[in-house]
Design a protein around this motif. Structure first.
Motif, PDB file in Angstrom:
ATOM      1  N   PRO A  44     -30.059  13.986  29.068  1.00  0.00           N
ATOM      2  CA  PRO A  44     -29.579  12.606  29.203  1.00  0.00           C
ATOM      3  C   PRO A  44     -28.104  12.520  28.856  1.00  0.00           C
ATOM      4  CG  PRO A  44     -31.672  12.676  28.021  1.00  0.00           C
ATOM      5  CD  PRO A  44     -31.204  14.095  28.142  1.00  0.00           C
ATOM      6  N   GLY A  45     -27.335  11.889  29.709  1.00  0.00           N
ATOM      7  CA  GLY A  45     -25.915  11.764  29.471  1.00  0.00           C
ATOM      8  C   GLY A  45     -25.077  12.764  30.233  1.00  0.00           C
ATOM      9  N   GLU A  46     -25.725  13.690  30.962  1.00  0.00           N
ATOM     10  CA  GLU A  46     -24.973  14.678  31.746  1.00  0.00           C
ATOM     11  C   GLU A  46     -24.224  13.986  32.884  1.00  0.00           C
ATOM     12  OE1 GLU A  46     -25.689  18.803  34.297  1.00  0.00           O
ATOM     13  OE2 GLU A  46     -27.363  17.445  33.883  1.00  0.00           O
ATOM     14  N   MET A  47     -24.923  13.140  33.644  1.00  0.00           N
ATOM     15  CA  MET A  47     -24.291  12.381  34.720  1.00  0.00           C
ATOM     16  C   MET A  47     -24.888  10.977  34.822  1.00  0.00           C
ATOM     17  SD  MET A  47     -25.965  14.283  38.050  1.00  0.00           S
ATOM     18  CE  MET A  47     -27.754  14.478  38.219  1.00  0.00           C
ATOM     19  N   THR A  48     -25.535  10.541  33.743  1.00  0.00           N
ATOM     20  CA  THR A  48     -26.206   9.241  33.738  1.00  0.00           C
ATOM     21  C   THR A  48     -25.256   8.101  34.055  1.00  0.00           C
ATOM     22  OG1 THR A  48     -27.512  10.158  31.915  1.00  0.00           O
ATOM     23  CG2 THR A  48     -27.861   7.847  32.462  1.00  0.00           C
ATOM     24  N   TRP A 102     -19.623   6.054  30.482  1.00  0.00           N
ATOM     25  CA  TRP A 102     -20.602   5.409  29.603  1.00  0.00           C
ATOM     26  C   TRP A 102     -21.496   6.433  28.900  1.00  0.00           C
ATOM     27  CZ3 TRP A 102     -22.724   1.551  33.837  1.00  0.00           C
ATOM     28  CH2 TRP A 102     -21.711   0.638  34.173  1.00  0.00           C
ATOM     29  N   ASN A 103     -21.311   7.705  29.177  1.00  0.00           N
ATOM     30  CA  ASN A 103     -22.249   8.727  28.708  1.00  0.00           C
ATOM     31  C   ASN A 103     -22.354   8.794  27.184  1.00  0.00           C
ATOM     32  OD1 ASN A 103     -23.308   9.713  31.125  1.00  0.00           O
ATOM     33  ND2 ASN A 103     -21.565  11.081  31.448  1.00  0.00           N
ATOM     34  N   HIS A 104     -21.247   8.550  26.490  1.00  0.00           N
ATOM     35  CA  HIS A 104     -21.299   8.588  25.020  1.00  0.00           C
ATOM     36  C   HIS A 104     -22.244   7.518  24.498  1.00  0.00           C
ATOM     37  CE1 HIS A 104     -20.023   9.256  20.910  1.00  0.00           C
ATOM     38  NE2 HIS A 104     -19.801   7.956  20.777  1.00  0.00           N
ATOM     39  N   TRP A 105     -22.126   6.298  25.063  1.00  0.00           N
ATOM     40  CA  TRP A 105     -23.012   5.215  24.627  1.00  0.00           C
ATOM     41  C   TRP A 105     -24.449   5.480  25.060  1.00  0.00           C
ATOM     42  CZ3 TRP A 105     -26.281   1.643  26.922  1.00  0.00           C
ATOM     43  CH2 TRP A 105     -26.725   0.603  26.093  1.00  0.00           C
ATOM     44  N   LEU A 106     -24.630   6.013  26.279  1.00  0.00           N
ATOM     45  CA  LEU A 106     -25.976   6.291  26.783  1.00  0.00           C
ATOM     46  C   LEU A 106     -26.674   7.392  25.985  1.00  0.00           C
ATOM     47  CD1 LEU A 106     -25.213   6.108  30.607  1.00  0.00           C
ATOM     48  CD2 LEU A 106     -26.716   4.557  29.335  1.00  0.00           C
ATOM     49  N   SER A 107     -25.889   8.219  25.299  1.00  0.00           N
ATOM     50  CA  SER A 107     -26.464   9.268  24.455  1.00  0.00           C
ATOM     51  C   SER A 107     -26.819   8.755  23.068  1.00  0.00           C
ATOM     52  CB  SER A 107     -25.474  10.437  24.339  1.00  0.00           C
ATOM     53  OG  SER A 107     -25.192  10.977  25.608  1.00  0.00           O
ATOM     54  N   SER A 108     -26.451   7.501  22.769  1.00  0.00           N
ATOM     55  CA  SER A 108     -26.758   6.904  21.469  1.00  0.00           C
ATOM     56  C   SER A 108     -28.181   6.357  21.455  1.00  0.00           C
ATOM     57  CB  SER A 108     -25.766   5.780  21.165  1.00  0.00           C
ATOM     58  OG  SER A 108     -25.959   4.692  22.077  1.00  0.00           O
ATOM     59  N   LEU A 119     -32.238   1.857  26.512  1.00  0.00           N
ATOM     60  CA  LEU A 119     -31.988   1.380  27.872  1.00  0.00           C
ATOM     61  C   LEU A 119     -32.608   2.321  28.905  1.00  0.00           C
ATOM     62  CD1 LEU A 119     -30.638  -0.482  29.943  1.00  0.00           C
ATOM     63  CD2 LEU A 119     -28.572   0.921  29.721  1.00  0.00           C
ATOM     64  N   LEU A 120     -32.429   3.620  28.722  1.00  0.00           N
ATOM     65  CA  LEU A 120     -32.976   4.595  29.670  1.00  0.00           C
ATOM     66  C   LEU A 120     -34.506   4.573  29.666  1.00  0.00           C
ATOM     67  CD1 LEU A 120     -30.577   7.630  29.120  1.00  0.00           C
ATOM     68  CD2 LEU A 120     -30.634   6.038  31.034  1.00  0.00           C
ATOM     69  N   ILE A 121     -35.092   4.399  28.489  1.00  0.00           N
ATOM     70  CA  ILE A 121     -36.553   4.293  28.396  1.00  0.00           C
ATOM     71  C   ILE A 121     -37.034   3.077  29.165  1.00  0.00           C
ATOM     72  CG2 ILE A 121     -38.482   3.847  26.820  1.00  0.00           C
ATOM     73  CD1 ILE A 121     -36.870   5.498  24.716  1.00  0.00           C
ATOM     74  N   LEU A 122     -36.343   1.957  28.978  1.00  0.00           N
ATOM     75  CA  LEU A 122     -36.700   0.721  29.683  1.00  0.00           C
ATOM     76  C   LEU A 122     -36.564   0.901  31.192  1.00  0.00           C
ATOM     77  CD1 LEU A 122     -37.423  -2.276  29.669  1.00  0.00           C
ATOM     78  CD2 LEU A 122     -34.993  -2.796  29.389  1.00  0.00           C
ATOM     79  N   ILE A 123     -35.515   1.580  31.644  1.00  0.00           N
ATOM     80  CA  ILE A 123     -35.314   1.822  33.076  1.00  0.00           C
ATOM     81  C   ILE A 123     -36.467   2.623  33.654  1.00  0.00           C
ATOM     82  CG2 ILE A 123     -33.913   3.112  34.748  1.00  0.00           C
ATOM     83  CD1 ILE A 123     -31.443   2.265  33.146  1.00  0.00           C
TER      84      ILE A 123
END
Length: 251
Positions: free
Chosen positions: A60-64, A189-195, A201-205
């Motif tokens: 997660p966060g590689e190209m999210t 946004w990858n830094h925030w998406l890795s938090s 958010l990714l789980i919800l998606i």
């Protein structure tokens, strides 16, 4: 440049009425069976494309961030163009009796550009870029490109779009992917998406994708089973992200 070429070509098809002739020729000789086009068509669904791109990440966060920017900007632009330049669907012009409609393509929403074509081509472009950096063979990359083209063309085969819609949708995909790539290099946004909040958010998606895919999009049992498999895959990804998030909290 590619967007301009595709738009000019698409408008030329409409003005010279070749759009209608091309559409009818496809339906007179679809070559492949209906179940094949029905199955291929699902790979152009925006939510399916989002799932495929997210599960293709090594982590997660590689190209999210790039994926989500492309998905959001593409969805907004496609709908905006449909609203500003409404074009009737093939069935509204030619009549249902002249077409071999597969499943239940939309009849009243704007026709140009094709959202499925945009999703399929943009997915291929992102995968092409990322997998090329990983050193994947060119043969496999060109297979992805060819498959994306087939998925885009399926929108004509099922009776949902004119050929011009698919061409403009493909051109728009090149434009948006290039634009979001530049955006990504300048502000990711990858830094925030890795938090932790990003993980939520990714789980919800993934949960939303799974719920969406539980609703049948086709009359074909094969497609329905495939949809269910994708829904399960999305839920498994959500569970994996939940476990990973809990593990981070305990360490």
């Amino acid at each position: 440049m590619i967007l301009c070429v595709c738009v000019v070509f698409g408008i030329s098809l409409i003005n010279f009425e070749f759009n209608q002739q091309w559409m009818l020729r496809i339906h007179l000789d679809p070559i492949l069976p209906n179940w094949f086009w029905s199955l291929i068509n699902i790979f152009g669904d925006a939510w399916v494309v989002l799932l495929l791109l997210l599960v293709s990440e090594r982590r997660p966060g590689e190209m999210t961030s790039w994926i989500l920017k492309t998905w959001l900007m593409g969805a907004a632009l496609v709908q905006l163009i449909k609203y500003l330049f409404p074009m009737p669907r093939p069935a509204n012009v030619l009549g249902k009796e002249m077409l071999t409609l597969i499943d239940h393509p939309p009849l009243f929403s704007g026709s140009m550009p094709s959202g499925h074509a945009f999703a399929a081509i943009s997915c291929a472009l992102i995968l092409f870029t990322v997998l090329r950096q990983r050193g994947v063979s060119r043969f496999f990359l060109w297979l992805i490109a060819a498959f994306a083209g087939l998925v885009a063309w399926a929108r004509v085969a099922v009776g949902a779009h004119w050929p011009s819609d698919v061409i403009v949708g493909a051109g728009l995909a090149f434009f948006v992917v290039a634009l979001t790539y530049v955006w990504e290099t300048r502000f990711s946004w990858n830094h925030w998406l890795s938090s932790k909040r990003g993980a939520v958010l990714l789980i919800l998606i993934h949960v939303l994708i799974a719920v969406y895919l539980l609703v049948p999009q086709s009359d074909s049992l094969l497609v329905q089973v495939f949809q269910l498999s994708l829904a399960c895959l999305s839920m498994l990804k959500a569970i994996y992200l939940i476990k990973a998030s809990l593990w981070l909290r305990t360490t």
